[in-house]
Design an enzyme around this catalytic site. Sequence first.
Site, PDB file in Angstrom:
ATOM      1  N   LYS A 103      40.374  58.175  44.333  1.00 57.80           N
ATOM      2  CA  LYS A 103      40.317  58.877  45.608  1.00 57.80           C
ATOM      3  C   LYS A 103      41.685  58.863  46.295  1.00 57.80           C
ATOM      4  CE  LYS A 103      35.751  56.825  45.931  1.00 57.80           C
ATOM      5  NZ  LYS A 103      34.994  55.700  46.515  1.00 57.80           N
ATOM      6  N   ARG A 120      31.164  45.760  47.741  1.00 56.36           N
ATOM      7  CA  ARG A 120      32.325  45.227  48.471  1.00 56.36           C
ATOM      8  C   ARG A 120      32.699  46.191  49.578  1.00 56.36           C
ATOM      9  NH1 ARG A 120      35.985  48.899  46.785  1.00 56.36           N
ATOM     10  NH2 ARG A 120      35.905  49.630  44.637  1.00 56.36           N
TER      11      ARG A 120
END
Length: 447
Positions: free
Chosen positions: A237, A291
Amino acid sequence: MFQKILIANRGEIALRVLRACKELGIQTVVVHSTADADAMHVRLADESVCIGPPPSRDSYLNIHQIVAACEITGADAVHPGYGFLSENAKFADILAAHNITFIGPSGDHIRIMGDKIEAKRTAKRLGIPVVPGSDGAVTDQKEARRIAAEIGYPVIIKASAGGGGRGMKVALTEADLEVALQTASTEAGAAFGDDAVYIEKYLEKPRHIEVQVFGDGFGRGVHFGERDCSLQRRHQKVWEEAPSPALNAEERARIGGICAKAIADLGYSGAGTIEFLYENGEFYFIEMNTRLQVEHPVTEAITGIDLVHEQIRVASGGGLSVKQEDIKFNGHAIECRINAEDPRTFTPSPGTITHFHTPGGLGIRVDSGVYSGYKIPPYYDSLIGKLIVHGRNRVECMMRLRRALDEFVVDGIKTTLPLFRDLVGNADIANGDYDIHWLEKYVAKEE
């Protein structure tokens, strides 16, 4: 609440966690390699411990050294940030055995979601929509041909233990299948020590949508909306925004509700992100990250909730600070990942930053641990900072982003800033009309 938290990471995320700890009045310990002795988070922490030489395997991935640092300093909890040991179930288990709290989910939940095949089975059981494909690992060509024929071409072969685009191959037709299966399996074995692969329907023009979730570990779960992470290169990303330009309020509430219920039913504790491919109004589960995400600030911008505070609160046994009805979405936010890379080839560009100036003003946030004179080491991820911009709506956000990018100065190394200056002026980006393949096609066209 914890007395002292050890931050087992580096760079901007270590500084981000450190700031949250200071706001909560918690003492901080950071670990660092010899290459990071002059890093900003090392300078600002209450205590620091050098845990080894530059290579990650000898420092940031050295569980023994990190546990020893906890014992030496008296840290009662560890925040792993993202990357490194943040999704390492063995690390979570070892900390628990030493009566040190891992600020994250249980080792069992990390294991379940770290195995892509088991994660898909679990998601399906929890009522999360999944991509059509094999129920488990595919072991031979005959089985692969049968499954591919059932779900229809094109299909994608994925490593069960994979990530970062490794061990992934597309077969457009049956003629491509044998080579794709063998190549993906070989790559998976080399990269992850596990050559198991599975098959899924390949969606040709999907968006990448992820839902931020939190669980308290006692059967409560909430979602903080979605992020659109479709602008990617090599499955990494580079630009994220919230909310997604592609979803309407009904779709947002539907997928958010599904994810929050799943997290509650799983008995999950802490932050997690459930990731989907989205095409033609349908969501398809691809994985869950157990996470904090790199792109968490865009969610913080539109909700006004500090997600690291929330992680620490949940891990300390304090439960969630909000109910679902308390979470409101305000405006639009975009994050650009500023990497020390060539903006066209994405080749890493380590070196000394000779001048560093960040933009400011209303709605501007920069998460970075670098400064003028800082030397970017060649050993780690190339991310040097994140520019996060918030506006009352997407149009205002884009206008503010354009101005902030013009103000941002990083001299001495190549960065991806020129790429973002191009993107912010592109009509497709302005209209929110892009999918997960858009950026790679755009970069290839510009070369």
